[in-house]
Each structure stands twice: as C-alpha cells, then as structure tokens.
Design a protein around this motif. Structure first.
Motif, PDB file in Angstrom:
ATOM      1  N   ALA A  65      37.381  49.786  43.558  1.00  0.00           N
ATOM      2  CA  ALA A  65      37.063  49.287  42.220  1.00  0.00           C
ATOM      3  C   ALA A  65      38.196  48.436  41.662  1.00  0.00           C
ATOM      4  O   ALA A  65      37.959  47.375  41.065  1.00  0.00           O
ATOM      5  CB  ALA A  65      36.769  50.463  41.284  1.00  0.00           C
ATOM      6  N   LEU A  66      39.434  48.871  41.853  1.00  0.00           N
ATOM      7  CA  LEU A  66      40.573  48.101  41.339  1.00  0.00           C
ATOM      8  C   LEU A  66      40.729  46.762  42.060  1.00  0.00           C
ATOM      9  O   LEU A  66      40.962  45.731  41.426  1.00  0.00           O
ATOM     10  CB  LEU A  66      41.861  48.913  41.467  1.00  0.00           C
ATOM     11  CG  LEU A  66      41.991  50.091  40.506  1.00  0.00           C
ATOM     12  CD1 LEU A  66      43.233  50.904  40.833  1.00  0.00           C
ATOM     13  CD2 LEU A  66      42.035  49.607  39.070  1.00  0.00           C
ATOM     14  N   VAL A  67      40.592  46.772  43.388  1.00  0.00           N
ATOM     15  CA  VAL A  67      40.711  45.515  44.138  1.00  0.00           C
ATOM     16  C   VAL A  67      39.564  44.579  43.774  1.00  0.00           C
ATOM     17  O   VAL A  67      39.773  43.375  43.596  1.00  0.00           O
ATOM     18  CB  VAL A  67      40.748  45.800  45.658  1.00  0.00           C
ATOM     19  CG1 VAL A  67      40.594  44.524  46.461  1.00  0.00           C
ATOM     20  CG2 VAL A  67      42.042  46.505  46.026  1.00  0.00           C
ATOM     21  N   GLY A  68      38.348  45.128  43.639  1.00  0.00           N
ATOM     22  CA  GLY A  68      37.218  44.290  43.230  1.00  0.00           C
ATOM     23  C   GLY A  68      37.425  43.698  41.853  1.00  0.00           C
ATOM     24  O   GLY A  68      37.138  42.521  41.622  1.00  0.00           O
ATOM     25  N   GLY A  69      37.924  44.486  40.924  1.00  0.00           N
ATOM     26  CA  GLY A  69      38.207  43.978  39.583  1.00  0.00           C
ATOM     27  C   GLY A  69      39.291  42.917  39.595  1.00  0.00           C
ATOM     28  O   GLY A  69      39.213  41.923  38.865  1.00  0.00           O
ATOM     29  N   LEU A  70      40.312  43.136  40.407  1.00  0.00           N
ATOM     30  CA  LEU A  70      41.394  42.148  40.513  1.00  0.00           C
ATOM     31  C   LEU A  70      40.877  40.832  41.088  1.00  0.00           C
ATOM     32  O   LEU A  70      41.187  39.755  40.561  1.00  0.00           O
ATOM     33  CB  LEU A  70      42.510  42.702  41.396  1.00  0.00           C
ATOM     34  CG  LEU A  70      43.716  41.802  41.604  1.00  0.00           C
ATOM     35  CD1 LEU A  70      44.450  41.585  40.277  1.00  0.00           C
ATOM     36  CD2 LEU A  70      44.644  42.399  42.631  1.00  0.00           C
TER      37      LEU A  70
ATOM     38  N   ARG B 192      39.407  35.246  40.282  1.00  0.00           N
ATOM     39  CA  ARG B 192      38.425  34.160  40.452  1.00  0.00           C
ATOM     40  C   ARG B 192      37.954  33.630  39.098  1.00  0.00           C
ATOM     41  O   ARG B 192      37.791  32.429  38.927  1.00  0.00           O
ATOM     42  CB  ARG B 192      37.234  34.639  41.260  1.00  0.00           C
ATOM     43  CG  ARG B 192      37.549  34.793  42.712  1.00  0.00           C
ATOM     44  CD  ARG B 192      36.325  35.079  43.515  1.00  0.00           C
ATOM     45  NE  ARG B 192      36.653  35.169  44.925  1.00  0.00           N
ATOM     46  CZ  ARG B 192      35.767  35.382  45.867  1.00  0.00           C
ATOM     47  NH1 ARG B 192      34.496  35.530  45.563  1.00  0.00           N
ATOM     48  NH2 ARG B 192      36.138  35.451  47.122  1.00  0.00           N
ATOM     49  N   LYS B 193      37.738  34.514  38.150  1.00  0.00           N
ATOM     50  CA  LYS B 193      37.296  34.092  36.814  1.00  0.00           C
ATOM     51  C   LYS B 193      38.378  33.256  36.136  1.00  0.00           C
ATOM     52  O   LYS B 193      38.099  32.207  35.554  1.00  0.00           O
ATOM     53  CB  LYS B 193      36.983  35.345  35.987  1.00  0.00           C
ATOM     54  CG  LYS B 193      36.341  35.076  34.683  1.00  0.00           C
ATOM     55  CD  LYS B 193      34.864  34.948  34.872  1.00  0.00           C
ATOM     56  CE  LYS B 193      34.193  35.047  33.520  1.00  0.00           C
ATOM     57  NZ  LYS B 193      32.821  34.636  33.577  1.00  0.00           N
ATOM     58  N   PHE B 194      39.635  33.715  36.226  1.00  0.00           N
ATOM     59  CA  PHE B 194      40.736  32.994  35.612  1.00  0.00           C
ATOM     60  C   PHE B 194      40.973  31.654  36.315  1.00  0.00           C
ATOM     61  O   PHE B 194      41.224  30.642  35.664  1.00  0.00           O
ATOM     62  CB  PHE B 194      42.010  33.845  35.653  1.00  0.00           C
ATOM     63  CG  PHE B 194      43.196  33.188  35.021  1.00  0.00           C
ATOM     64  CD1 PHE B 194      43.297  33.076  33.646  1.00  0.00           C
ATOM     65  CD2 PHE B 194      44.210  32.671  35.812  1.00  0.00           C
ATOM     66  CE1 PHE B 194      44.390  32.465  33.065  1.00  0.00           C
ATOM     67  CE2 PHE B 194      45.303  32.057  35.241  1.00  0.00           C
ATOM     68  CZ  PHE B 194      45.399  31.959  33.862  1.00  0.00           C
ATOM     69  N   SER B 195      40.890  31.659  37.646  1.00  0.00           N
ATOM     70  CA  SER B 195      41.121  30.421  38.400  1.00  0.00           C
ATOM     71  C   SER B 195      40.033  29.392  38.111  1.00  0.00           C
ATOM     72  O   SER B 195      40.322  28.203  37.970  1.00  0.00           O
ATOM     73  CB  SER B 195      41.138  30.697  39.906  1.00  0.00           C
ATOM     74  OG  SER B 195      42.208  31.538  40.229  1.00  0.00           O
TER      75      SER B 195
END
Length: 72
Positions: free
Chosen positions: A50-55, A60-63
């Motif tokens: 869950a943490l890696v998926g969120g990261l 990707r959203k920020f980029s």
C-alpha cells in the motif's frame, strides 16, 4: 510403519479426538507462534504494498502536473 500399526488398533475416538488434543496441548504454543508470525508478515507485506503503491501514485500525479505546467 510401526506407528500406523499401533494407531490402527486403537478405537476411533482415540485417533480422531485424543491424539489431536494431545498434539495441540504439546505443540499449541509453537503452532500459535507460527500462525501469528505468518499473519504479522502478511500484514507487513500488505502495508508495504500500500505504501509503495501510494508513493508511485503520488510521484506520477506530481510529475504529470508539474510537466504540464512547463508547457505554459
């Protein structure tokens, strides 16, 4: 093979009730420790995923939002 012969001569309730109860009494703590360890490990793996998926989602959203601003 000798154990099978010994157990074969016993009544059904010894095979299906008494022996499993004795095994649980003797190895119950070990079985509980192993089950607890496996459940804890699975929980930690789930948290890691869950943490890696969120990261990855956040990066990707920020980029994508920062790359669209460069075009302006």
């Amino acid at each position: 093979m000798a154990v099978r012969e010994i157990v074969a001569g016993m009544p059904w309730w010894v095979k299906w009730i008494a022996l499993p109860v004795v095994v649980l009494v003797v190895f119950g703590g070990l079985i509980a420790s192993v089950v607890g360890f496996v459940i804890g490990l699975l929980f930690k793996v789930l948290i890691l995923v869950a943490l890696v998926g969120g990261l990855v989602y956040g990066v990707r959203k920020f980029s994508s939002s920062s790359s669209s601003r460069r075009g302006w």
